[in-house]
Design a protein around this motif. Structure first.
Motif, PDB file in Angstrom:
ATOM      1  N   ASP A 116      23.052  52.752  44.373  1.00  0.00           N
ATOM      2  CA  ASP A 116      24.072  52.612  43.338  1.00  0.00           C
ATOM      3  C   ASP A 116      24.850  53.897  43.092  1.00  0.00           C
ATOM      4  O   ASP A 116      25.941  53.859  42.527  1.00  0.00           O
ATOM      5  N   ARG A 117      24.296  55.045  43.498  1.00  0.00           N
ATOM      6  CA  ARG A 117      25.003  56.303  43.294  1.00  0.00           C
ATOM      7  C   ARG A 117      26.264  56.384  44.151  1.00  0.00           C
ATOM      8  O   ARG A 117      27.135  57.224  43.899  1.00  0.00           O
ATOM      9  N   HIS A 118      26.373  55.492  45.145  1.00  0.00           N
ATOM     10  CA  HIS A 118      27.533  55.494  46.029  1.00  0.00           C
ATOM     11  C   HIS A 118      28.446  54.286  45.780  1.00  0.00           C
ATOM     12  O   HIS A 118      29.387  54.074  46.545  1.00  0.00           O
ATOM     13  N   ARG A 119      28.171  53.512  44.739  1.00  0.00           N
ATOM     14  CA  ARG A 119      28.938  52.288  44.487  1.00  0.00           C
ATOM     15  C   ARG A 119      29.743  52.390  43.198  1.00  0.00           C
ATOM     16  O   ARG A 119      29.306  53.002  42.219  1.00  0.00           O
ATOM     17  N   ASN A 120      30.905  51.748  43.202  1.00  0.00           N
ATOM     18  CA  ASN A 120      31.732  51.655  42.001  1.00  0.00           C
ATOM     19  C   ASN A 120      31.418  50.366  41.254  1.00  0.00           C
ATOM     20  O   ASN A 120      31.211  49.309  41.863  1.00  0.00           O
ATOM     21  N   PHE A 121      31.400  50.447  39.940  1.00  0.00           N
ATOM     22  CA  PHE A 121      31.281  49.276  39.084  1.00  0.00           C
ATOM     23  C   PHE A 121      32.640  49.030  38.426  1.00  0.00           C
ATOM     24  O   PHE A 121      33.308  49.976  37.993  1.00  0.00           O
ATOM     25  N   SER A 122      33.046  47.750  38.361  1.00  0.00           N
ATOM     26  CA  SER A 122      34.364  47.425  37.826  1.00  0.00           C
ATOM     27  C   SER A 122      34.340  46.058  37.160  1.00  0.00           C
ATOM     28  O   SER A 122      33.374  45.291  37.291  1.00  0.00           O
ATOM     29  N   CYS A 123      35.437  45.752  36.455  1.00  0.00           N
ATOM     30  CA  CYS A 123      35.586  44.472  35.749  1.00  0.00           C
ATOM     31  C   CYS A 123      36.981  43.923  36.017  1.00  0.00           C
ATOM     32  O   CYS A 123      37.964  44.679  36.032  1.00  0.00           O
ATOM     33  N   LEU A 124      37.065  42.620  36.213  1.00  0.00           N
ATOM     34  CA  LEU A 124      38.340  41.931  36.443  1.00  0.00           C
ATOM     35  C   LEU A 124      38.512  40.842  35.398  1.00  0.00           C
ATOM     36  O   LEU A 124      37.619  40.004  35.213  1.00  0.00           O
ATOM     37  N   ALA A 125      39.658  40.837  34.712  1.00  0.00           N
ATOM     38  CA  ALA A 125      39.996  39.799  33.741  1.00  0.00           C
ATOM     39  C   ALA A 125      41.068  38.896  34.345  1.00  0.00           C
ATOM     40  O   ALA A 125      42.097  39.378  34.824  1.00  0.00           O
ATOM     41  N   VAL A 126      40.813  37.579  34.339  1.00  0.00           N
ATOM     42  CA  VAL A 126      41.740  36.598  34.902  1.00  0.00           C
ATOM     43  C   VAL A 126      42.093  35.591  33.809  1.00  0.00           C
ATOM     44  O   VAL A 126      41.214  34.902  33.285  1.00  0.00           O
ATOM     45  N   LEU A 127      43.379  35.500  33.469  1.00  0.00           N
ATOM     46  CA  LEU A 127      43.874  34.518  32.509  1.00  0.00           C
ATOM     47  C   LEU A 127      44.649  33.464  33.299  1.00  0.00           C
ATOM     48  O   LEU A 127      45.756  33.720  33.788  1.00  0.00           O
ATOM     49  N   ASP A 128      44.058  32.268  33.427  1.00  0.00           N
ATOM     50  CA  ASP A 128      44.623  31.199  34.260  1.00  0.00           C
ATOM     51  C   ASP A 128      45.320  30.180  33.358  1.00  0.00           C
ATOM     52  O   ASP A 128      44.671  29.407  32.650  1.00  0.00           O
ATOM     53  N   LEU A 129      46.658  30.147  33.421  1.00  0.00           N
ATOM     54  CA  LEU A 129      47.456  29.235  32.603  1.00  0.00           C
ATOM     55  C   LEU A 129      48.144  28.156  33.436  1.00  0.00           C
ATOM     56  O   LEU A 129      49.087  27.515  32.961  1.00  0.00           O
ATOM     57  N   LEU A 130      47.683  27.954  34.677  1.00  0.00           N
ATOM     58  CA  LEU A 130      48.327  26.965  35.542  1.00  0.00           C
ATOM     59  C   LEU A 130      48.256  25.561  34.952  1.00  0.00           C
ATOM     60  O   LEU A 130      49.222  24.796  35.044  1.00  0.00           O
ATOM     61  N   SER A 131      47.133  25.208  34.343  1.00  0.00           N
ATOM     62  CA  SER A 131      46.999  23.872  33.765  1.00  0.00           C
ATOM     63  C   SER A 131      47.874  23.691  32.530  1.00  0.00           C
ATOM     64  O   SER A 131      48.102  22.564  32.095  1.00  0.00           O
ATOM     65  N   ARG A 132      48.386  24.772  31.971  1.00  0.00           N
ATOM     66  CA  ARG A 132      49.252  24.714  30.790  1.00  0.00           C
ATOM     67  C   ARG A 132      50.721  24.908  31.163  1.00  0.00           C
ATOM     68  O   ARG A 132      51.560  25.090  30.288  1.00  0.00           O
ATOM     69  N   GLY A 133      51.004  24.933  32.458  1.00  0.00           N
ATOM     70  CA  GLY A 133      52.376  25.116  32.887  1.00  0.00           C
ATOM     71  C   GLY A 133      52.804  26.564  33.003  1.00  0.00           C
ATOM     72  O   GLY A 133      54.003  26.852  33.131  1.00  0.00           O
TER      73      GLY A 133
END
Length: 282
Positions: free
Chosen positions: A187-204
């Motif tokens: 883990d000392r050689h790995r990056n930790f990250s977060c991704l936020a996805v807001l999916d509005l396709l079903s709402r047009g």
């Protein structure tokens, strides 16, 4: 003649009544109402354009029902084009037309959204020993609608956890996802990250992505506990005493041997001494 005329009049009245019952509205065919688009998304306090139309060739009245501010941008007999402004929450709207005394309507929904503009990743603790647990936390402030949001936690390219939110979640609030993991040497050689996805396709609407800044753990080897240190110290002392005693015994035995060997040599020399004295006289 009179009876024949009465029969004809009765038949005519019957046919007219049947026509009124089966074909109301003076023979007008059924009409429809349309709204374009059917699903809409808009940012808070935003505006949008809506078109209401009908298949009725000569509608008596028509329009858009809404408590919000609306402006007619253009219109003709069978359609009207509106601008709706200052939309601050999810709202249902209704287009309606009246044709030959009959009314029809069509509804559409407007969803208010706030895309993720900031994604904050935190590792607790930032210094962690191999084999110990740590917590990954991802926060996204001021985002909506939450039921269209998904948070992904990554270690390198590996997905550790994904978090969704139900429809009952309050609007425009901070979204949080947490995950507990165990630290590894790699883990000392790995990056930790977060991704936020807001999916509005079903709402047009569209789909919005936002990444956090990558974070890294500081990994170290765990130090031995106090009990282990005591055991190691005791074993070391006992080993030192054993080695010392062995060396002492070896030195003592060598010294004792030298003393015994030295005494025998003196006695042998003393015994040879008379022989050496009388030898020349002979």
């Amino acid at each position: 003649m009179f009876s024949f005329g009465c029969g004809t009049l009765t038949l005519s009245l019957t046919l007219a009544l049947f026509a009124l019952v089966c074909c109301p509205g003076s023979g007008e065919k059924a009409f429809k109402v349309y709204v374009r688009p059917k699903q809409l998304t808009v940012k808070p306090k935003g505006s949008l354009e809506v078109n209401c139309s009908t298949t009725c060739t000569q509608p008596e009245i028509g329009g858009l029902e809404t408590p919000l501010n609306k402006t007619v941008l253009a219109e003709q007999t069978q359609w009207k084009h509106y601008l709706i402004s200052d939309i601050s929450q999810d709202t249902a709207f209704h287009c309606h037309f009246t044709c030959s005394g009959e009314q029809a309507s069509a509804s559409f929904n407007v969803s208010v959204y706030q895309p993720p503009t900031q994604v904050i990743l935190t590792l607790q603790p930032t210094w962690v020993a191999v084999g110990k647990s740590f917590t990954i936390e991802c926060r996204v402030p001021a985002v909506e609608p939450l039921d269209s949001l998904t948070l992904f936690l990554f270690r390198g390219n590996e997905t550790l956890h994904s978090q969704t939110f139900g429809k009952g979640a309050p609007a425009m609030q901070e979204a949080t996802a947490t995950f507990n993991s165990t630290a590894h040497r790699e883990d000392r050689h790995r990056n930790f990250s977060c991704l936020a996805v807001l999916d509005l396709l079903s709402r047009g609407g569209d789909t919005f992505h936002k990444h956090s800044e990558p974070q890294m753990l500081k990994i170290y080897e765990p130090a031995p506990d106090s009990q282990t240190v005591i055991i190691i110290a005791v074993v070391s002392v006992l080993l030192a005493l054993f080695v010392t005693s062995v060396l002492f015994c070896f030195i003592f035995s060598q010294h004792w041997r030298q003393r015994r060997t030295g005494t025998y040599r003196v006695r042998a020399a003393w015994r040879r001494l008379p022989q050496a004295f009388w030898a020349p006289q002979a």
